[in-house]
Motif scaffolding. Structure first.
Motif, short mmCIF file in Angstrom:
data_model
loop_
_atom_site.label_atom_id
_atom_site.label_comp_id
_atom_site.label_asym_id
_atom_site.label_seq_id
_atom_site.Cartn_x
_atom_site.Cartn_y
_atom_site.Cartn_z
N LEU A 121 10.98 9.28 -0.61
CA LEU A 121 10.82 10.67 -0.19
C LEU A 121 9.39 11.15 -0.33
O LEU A 121 8.88 11.88 0.53
N GLU A 122 8.72 10.74 -1.37
CA GLU A 122 7.36 11.21 -1.62
C GLU A 122 6.31 10.46 -0.81
O GLU A 122 5.42 11.06 -0.20
N PHE A 123 6.41 9.13 -0.79
CA PHE A 123 5.35 8.32 -0.19
C PHE A 123 5.33 8.43 1.33
O PHE A 123 4.28 8.24 1.94
N ARG A 124 6.47 8.71 1.96
CA ARG A 124 6.49 8.75 3.42
C ARG A 124 5.57 9.85 3.96
O ARG A 124 5.14 9.78 5.11
N MET A 125 5.25 10.84 3.14
CA MET A 125 4.39 11.93 3.58
C MET A 125 2.91 11.56 3.53
O MET A 125 2.08 12.31 4.03
N HIS A 126 2.58 10.40 2.95
CA HIS A 126 1.17 10.09 2.70
C HIS A 126 0.74 8.75 3.31
O HIS A 126 -0.31 8.23 2.95
N VAL A 127 1.54 8.19 4.22
CA VAL A 127 1.22 6.90 4.80
C VAL A 127 1.34 7.00 6.32
O VAL A 127 1.84 7.98 6.87
N ASP A 128 0.89 5.91 7.01
CA ASP A 128 0.96 5.93 8.48
C ASP A 128 2.38 5.58 8.94
O ASP A 128 3.29 5.33 8.14
N TRP A 186 4.43 2.22 7.65
CA TRP A 186 4.96 2.30 6.30
C TRP A 186 5.95 3.45 6.15
O TRP A 186 6.85 3.42 5.31
N ARG A 187 5.78 4.50 6.97
CA ARG A 187 6.70 5.63 6.89
C ARG A 187 8.12 5.20 7.21
O ARG A 187 9.08 5.66 6.59
N THR A 188 8.26 4.30 8.17
CA THR A 188 9.59 3.80 8.53
C THR A 188 10.22 3.06 7.35
O THR A 188 11.42 3.19 7.08
N LEU A 189 9.42 2.28 6.64
CA LEU A 189 9.92 1.56 5.47
C LEU A 189 10.41 2.53 4.39
O LEU A 189 11.50 2.36 3.84
N PHE A 190 9.60 3.55 4.12
CA PHE A 190 9.98 4.50 3.08
C PHE A 190 11.17 5.36 3.50
O PHE A 190 11.95 5.79 2.67
N ASP A 191 11.30 5.64 4.80
CA ASP A 191 12.50 6.32 5.28
C ASP A 191 13.74 5.47 5.00
O ASP A 191 14.80 5.99 4.63
#
Length: 349
Positions: free
Chosen positions: A98-105, A108-113
């Motif tokens: 939830l936190e990291f997806r806001m700070h990556v491209d 990586w956002r898809t992975l954190f989702d």
């Protein structure tokens, strides 16, 4: 005093399920009801200001359990060592996602989702299985300790595992209930396409929730015949399953009428009453034994701390709860109303 602390712990666990339950449900559903980055940010913004605060109720309930019923805390954390570690890691991965997806491209956002969605769904499943283990009972020894493997034969009986057909059924019920709860919350807080998809998922899942709920009560009575003893001795308790039925009917009616707030309130009532029914069925046991010998049960009487500690602790518990309730009231008032995608709120650090 022991009964009072039993009620207080039950209230705190109910608060956690109701409040963090919509977070978990929204997380489990967000890849289905949000397909673009803007939509996913809109879903996350519905829970962003409150999700980590809601988890405080789990920590507070664990601390209260340790203080009021230390024997239960020691036995449960020893016997459920593996699943508790899994839950801990799922909580970590959920926060990371939830936190990291806001700070990556985007890659990586898809992975954190994925981290966020999978860990949210698995947490709902593990919490449901945990409640199923408590309702079914565990193989407690004479010293009130036990150990359960992750699974054995998937059958109920004296040689139980953490996962069997009953606890897996409880896990599915919990997942469906929290997904409905989360969908109703997202619908309450969102607009446009996300709102429409949330309504659609709630309507699709609600019939399944009704069926699973209707199956759950008789199955629980078969697995643990003592489940209905308190209801038989105190017929007034039957108001709880009546309230569960009324809550489900209200969710159905209000959702069909697109009345978002009443539907969500009815969902909160459903979850609270389901847990109240479980507590009423267990009392005075905290963790029953599967061996058929009630003297091996961990109860509020043999697990409670000393009378002096319980009396003094009630004062500090009351002060802490007043502060917590005031804080949560302020936060939910500040972030009331629907969110807008262009002003999406990022999760708290």
């Amino acid at each position: 005093m022991e009964t009072l602390w039993f009620v207080l712990v039950a209230i705190m666990l109910t608060a956690y399920v109701v409040l963090d339950g919509f977070d978990l449900g929204a997380g489990a559903l967000h890849l289905f009801i949000a397909r673009t980055e803007e939509e996913r940010r809109a879903v996350i913004s519905t829970i962003g200001p409150v999700w980590n605060g809601n988890e405080v109720w789990l920590i507070a309930a664990g601390g209260t359990l340790f203080f009021a019923f230390p024997l239960l805390y020691a036995s449960a954390f020893s016997g459920f060592y593996l699943p508790l570690n899994i839950v801990l890691w799922l909580l970590v991965f959920r926060g990371i996602g939830l936190e990291f997806r806001m700070h990556v491209d985007q890659l990586w956002r898809t992975l954190f989702d994925g981290f966020f969605a999978i860990s949210s769904a698995l947490l709902a499943i593990f919490f449901g299985a945990a409640l199923g283990n408590v309702m079914r009972g565990v193989a407690l020894g004479e010293n009130h300790f036990f150990f359960e493997p992750l699974w054995t034969t998937f059958r109920t009986g004296p040689d139980t595992g953490i996962l069997d057909w009953y606890t897996c059924g409880a896990a599915i019920l919990a997942l469906v209930a929290l997904m409905v709860h989360g969908a109703l919350y997202v619908a309450l807080k969102s607009n446009g396409t996300v709102n429409a998809r949330a309504h659609n998922f709630a309507r699709r899942l609600l019939p399944l929730l009704v069926v699973l709920t209707l199956i759950g009560v008789p199955v629980s009575a078969i697995v643990r015949p003592r489940t209905l003893d308190n209801f038989t001795d105190h017929p007034l308790l039957y108001v709880i399953p009546m309230g569960v039925a009324l809550s489900l009917a209200s969710i159905w009616i209000f959702e069909r009428q697109a009345k978002e707030k009443p539907a969500f309130i009815a969902s909160c009532s459903y979850l609270a009453l389901m847990l109240a029914g479980a507590a009423a069925a267990l009392y005075p046991a905290l963790l029953p034994s599967t061996g058929g010998d009630p003297t091996r049960d961990i109860t509020i009487y043999n697990a409670a701390a000393g009378p002096y500690a319980l009396r003094v602790g009630l004062i500090w518990w009351g002060i802490g709860m007043c502060l917590a309730v005031a804080y949560f009231g302020l936060v939910y008032r500040m972030f009331r109303g629907k969110v807008r995608s262009e002003t999406a709120v990022q999760p708290n650090p």
